[in-house]
Motif scaffolding. Structure first.
Motif, PDB file in Angstrom:
ATOM      1  N   ILE A  59      -6.839   6.689   1.897  1.00 22.70           N
ATOM      2  CA  ILE A  59      -7.318   5.340   1.900  1.00 22.70           C
ATOM      3  C   ILE A  59      -6.536   4.167   2.143  1.00 22.70           C
ATOM      4  CG2 ILE A  59      -9.046   3.668   0.686  1.00 22.70           C
ATOM      5  CD1 ILE A  59     -10.456   6.304  -0.346  1.00 22.70           C
ATOM      6  N   LEU A  60      -5.546   4.214   1.178  1.00 22.00           N
ATOM      7  CA  LEU A  60      -4.380   3.325   1.053  1.00 22.00           C
ATOM      8  C   LEU A  60      -3.492   3.162   2.284  1.00 22.00           C
ATOM      9  CD1 LEU A  60      -3.209   3.685  -2.658  1.00 22.00           C
ATOM     10  CD2 LEU A  60      -4.339   1.542  -1.748  1.00 22.00           C
ATOM     11  N   LEU A  61      -3.154   4.293   2.814  1.00 19.23           N
ATOM     12  CA  LEU A  61      -2.413   4.319   4.211  1.00 19.23           C
ATOM     13  C   LEU A  61      -2.912   3.892   5.075  1.00 19.23           C
ATOM     14  CD1 LEU A  61       0.185   7.301   3.004  1.00 19.23           C
ATOM     15  CD2 LEU A  61       0.652   4.884   3.074  1.00 19.23           C
ATOM     16  N   TYR A  62      -4.108   4.476   5.466  1.00 13.66           N
ATOM     17  CA  TYR A  62      -4.840   4.295   6.720  1.00 13.66           C
ATOM     18  C   TYR A  62      -5.666   3.270   6.741  1.00 13.66           C
ATOM     19  CZ  TYR A  62      -7.395   5.735  11.118  1.00 13.66           C
ATOM     20  OH  TYR A  62      -7.779   5.658  12.315  1.00 13.66           O
ATOM     21  N   GLY A  63      -6.331   2.867   5.464  1.00 12.90           N
ATOM     22  CA  GLY A  63      -7.171   1.801   5.430  1.00 12.90           C
ATOM     23  C   GLY A  63      -8.523   1.907   6.285  1.00 12.90           C
ATOM     24  N   ARG A 123       0.756  -1.144   0.245  1.00 10.39           N
ATOM     25  CA  ARG A 123      -0.215   0.002   0.039  1.00 10.39           C
ATOM     26  C   ARG A 123       0.930   1.341  -0.097  1.00 10.39           C
ATOM     27  NH1 ARG A 123      -3.897  -1.799   4.882  1.00 10.39           N
ATOM     28  NH2 ARG A 123      -4.045   0.405   5.106  1.00 10.39           N
ATOM     29  N   VAL A 124       2.113   1.091   0.700  1.00 15.02           N
ATOM     30  CA  VAL A 124       2.680   2.506   0.982  1.00 15.02           C
ATOM     31  C   VAL A 124       3.452   2.613  -0.532  1.00 15.02           C
ATOM     32  CG1 VAL A 124       4.899   3.279   1.797  1.00 15.02           C
ATOM     33  CG2 VAL A 124       3.272   1.904   3.094  1.00 15.02           C
ATOM     34  N   HIS A 125       3.910   1.436  -1.190  1.00 21.13           N
ATOM     35  CA  HIS A 125       4.735   1.418  -2.611  1.00 21.13           C
ATOM     36  C   HIS A 125       3.416   1.962  -3.613  1.00 21.13           C
ATOM     37  CE1 HIS A 125       7.571  -2.095  -0.816  1.00 21.13           C
ATOM     38  NE2 HIS A 125       7.819  -0.800  -0.499  1.00 21.13           N
ATOM     39  N   LEU A 126       2.371   1.335  -3.624  1.00 22.50           N
ATOM     40  CA  LEU A 126       1.385   2.057  -4.549  1.00 22.50           C
ATOM     41  C   LEU A 126       1.146   3.476  -4.402  1.00 22.50           C
ATOM     42  CD1 LEU A 126      -0.424   1.439  -6.703  1.00 22.50           C
ATOM     43  CD2 LEU A 126      -2.490   0.519  -5.010  1.00 22.50           C
ATOM     44  N   THR A 127       0.959   3.971  -3.114  1.00 23.17           N
ATOM     45  CA  THR A 127       0.919   5.394  -2.787  1.00 23.17           C
ATOM     46  C   THR A 127       2.153   6.338  -3.427  1.00 23.17           C
ATOM     47  OG1 THR A 127      -0.287   4.793  -0.788  1.00 23.17           O
ATOM     48  CG2 THR A 127       0.491   7.079  -1.161  1.00 23.17           C
ATOM     49  N   LEU A 140      -9.546  -2.957   3.255  1.00 25.87           N
ATOM     50  CA  LEU A 140      -8.138  -2.777   3.739  1.00 25.87           C
ATOM     51  C   LEU A 140      -7.970  -2.661   5.222  1.00 25.87           C
ATOM     52  CD1 LEU A 140      -6.940   0.082   1.142  1.00 25.87           C
ATOM     53  CD2 LEU A 140      -6.467  -2.332   1.065  1.00 25.87           C
ATOM     54  N   PRO A 141      -7.065  -3.470   5.825  1.00 26.59           N
ATOM     55  CA  PRO A 141      -7.079  -3.560   7.248  1.00 26.59           C
ATOM     56  C   PRO A 141      -6.452  -2.050   7.621  1.00 26.59           C
ATOM     57  CG  PRO A 141      -5.771  -5.411   6.218  1.00 26.59           C
ATOM     58  CD  PRO A 141      -6.232  -4.364   5.331  1.00 26.59           C
ATOM     59  N   ARG A 142      -7.078  -1.660   8.802  1.00 28.59           N
ATOM     60  CA  ARG A 142      -6.693  -0.167   9.137  1.00 28.59           C
ATOM     61  C   ARG A 142      -5.391  -0.305   9.801  1.00 28.59           C
ATOM     62  NH1 ARG A 142      -6.486   1.629  14.362  1.00 28.59           N
ATOM     63  NH2 ARG A 142      -6.985   4.007  14.521  1.00 28.59           N
ATOM     64  N   VAL A 143      -4.622   0.545   9.434  1.00 30.24           N
ATOM     65  CA  VAL A 143      -3.130   0.690  10.128  1.00 30.24           C
ATOM     66  C   VAL A 143      -3.261   2.187  10.782  1.00 30.24           C
ATOM     67  CG1 VAL A 143      -0.741   0.873   9.486  1.00 30.24           C
ATOM     68  CG2 VAL A 143      -2.131  -0.731   8.341  1.00 30.24           C
TER      69      VAL A 143
END
Length: 365
Positions: free
Chosen positions: A135-139, A95-99, A144-147
């Motif tokens: 959305i991607l980082l936090y989820g 998710r970080v890489h996609l962001t 997407l699981p919440r981080v």
């Protein structure tokens, strides 16, 4: 023979220019030789510490406890994931890489002069990308699981704070600059009061207020994420400095430009958006980039409110992990952080210089 003669002439011209610049007088020659000797000593010591005497292999700090050892590079390689992502779950790093890819997909064409559709790219970076990135980082959405942000750290957190701070403070700074020059007294007084108040306090105070004091003024059942509070504090703080930079550009625009826009029947916002602000921003590009570089470096101050950016996570790793204790661990970690900050700041300054040359704002004769 002609090529050899041409090369010889070039070498002679370079030698004469060097002699005239550095060794024109005995005093200049002495200063030049002393500075060259100091620079050479620093370069030799730097190469010895980073390469010749450095340790490149090892599973803990024992390999770096050898007398005379230089940089402890195994500490960096073993902790690289922590330095880049903090404690972000390894299974969710995609998710970080996609962001990052989504950011580059908008930022690279936006910064490339010949790529069209700048308005659409700007809207993507200012509106669409922040939503996708959150959305991607936090989820918490779309399966997407919440981080939580408490697990963000390292270079990831540094880039998040810097990018959000720059993107949010620039339009706020423009509005404050326009407000300070407004003909409406209440708008002008409020803008001046805000700018002078914020510029009169350090960023540390603003971060403490956002992290410690702000929750005291909220209802007990209302909580705001610590990272969000820090982002708001950084953006509001930087906006005051950017406002003064923009105001300098507005003052440099000749009065005739305002009068010409008014003669065309343009309203206030069209006059500013189409005529005045584009010229003012071109003039103050060096000052703007300087403010952005300062903001990028000031992200390290979030450590005092419990957010572990790149420097914070390195310092925590040095102090908390006794396995990697050695005389060179701390200096190697801080050198790595300095190199990363320098790379980003140097890239911003070089892009600024290229943008100045393209827009011909240097006014060189």
């Amino acid at each position: 023979m002609s090529n050899l003669s041409f090369s010889g002439d070039n070498a002679a011209r370079w030698f004469n220019a060097l002699r005239g610049t550095l060794f024109a007088t005995p005093g200049q020659a002495g200063v030049s030789l002393a500075l060259l000797a100091i620079s050479g000593w620093i370069l030799v010591a730097f190469v010895d510490w980073t390469i010749v005497s450095a340790v490149f292999q090892g599973s803990d700090g024992s390999a770096c406890r050898v007398p005379g050892a230089g940089a402890c590079w195994p500490f960096i390689t073993h902790k690289m994931g922590l330095f880049l992502y903090g404690r972000y779950p390894e299974a969710e790093l995609w998710r970080v890489h996609l962001t990052g890819l989504l950011a580059l997909a908008g930022l690279v064409p936006l910064m490339t002069p010949r790529v069209p559709h700048k308005l659409a790219l700007s809207l993507y970076m200012l509106v669409v990308f922040p939503i996708l990135a959150s959305i991607l980082l936090y989820g918490g959405l779309f399966g997407l699981p919440r981080v939580g942000t408490e697990r963000w750290g390292g270079l990831l957190l540094t880039l998040v704070i810097a990018s959000v701070g720059i993107a949010a403070s620039f339009p706020l700074g423009v509005l404050l600059a326009l407000g300070r020059r407004s003909e409406l007294p209440i708008v002008r007084w409020l803008s001046i009061g805000y700018i002078e108040l914020v510029r009169g306090v350090p960023l540390v105070t603003v971060l403490f207020m956002a992290s410690v004091m702000l929750p005291l003024f909220l209802p007990p059942d209302v909580t705001i994420d610590k990272l969000v509070r820090a982002l708001v504090g950084v953006a509001l703080f930087s906006a005051a400095y950017i406002a003064e930079v923009i105001r300098g550009g507005l003052q440099a625009i000749p009065r005739g430009q305002y009068e010409a826009a008014e003669a065309l029947g343009l309203g206030y916002w069209r006059k500013m958006g189409l005529i005045v602000l584009p010229q003012a921003i071109r003039i103050v590009i060096p000052g703007l980039v300087n403010s952005f570089i300062s903001l990028f470096k000031d992200t390290s101050l979030v450590l005092i409110i419990g957010l572990f950016d790149l420097i914070g996570i390195i310092e925590q790793s040095i102090q908390a992990d006794a396995k990697w204790f050695s005389p060179q661990t701390a200096s190697t970690g801080y050198f790595f952080a300095a190199a990363v900050f320098w790379a980003f700041c140097f890239a911003m300054s070089r892009y600024s210089a290229a943008l100045e040359r393209r827009l011909e704002t240097s006014h060189r004769r």
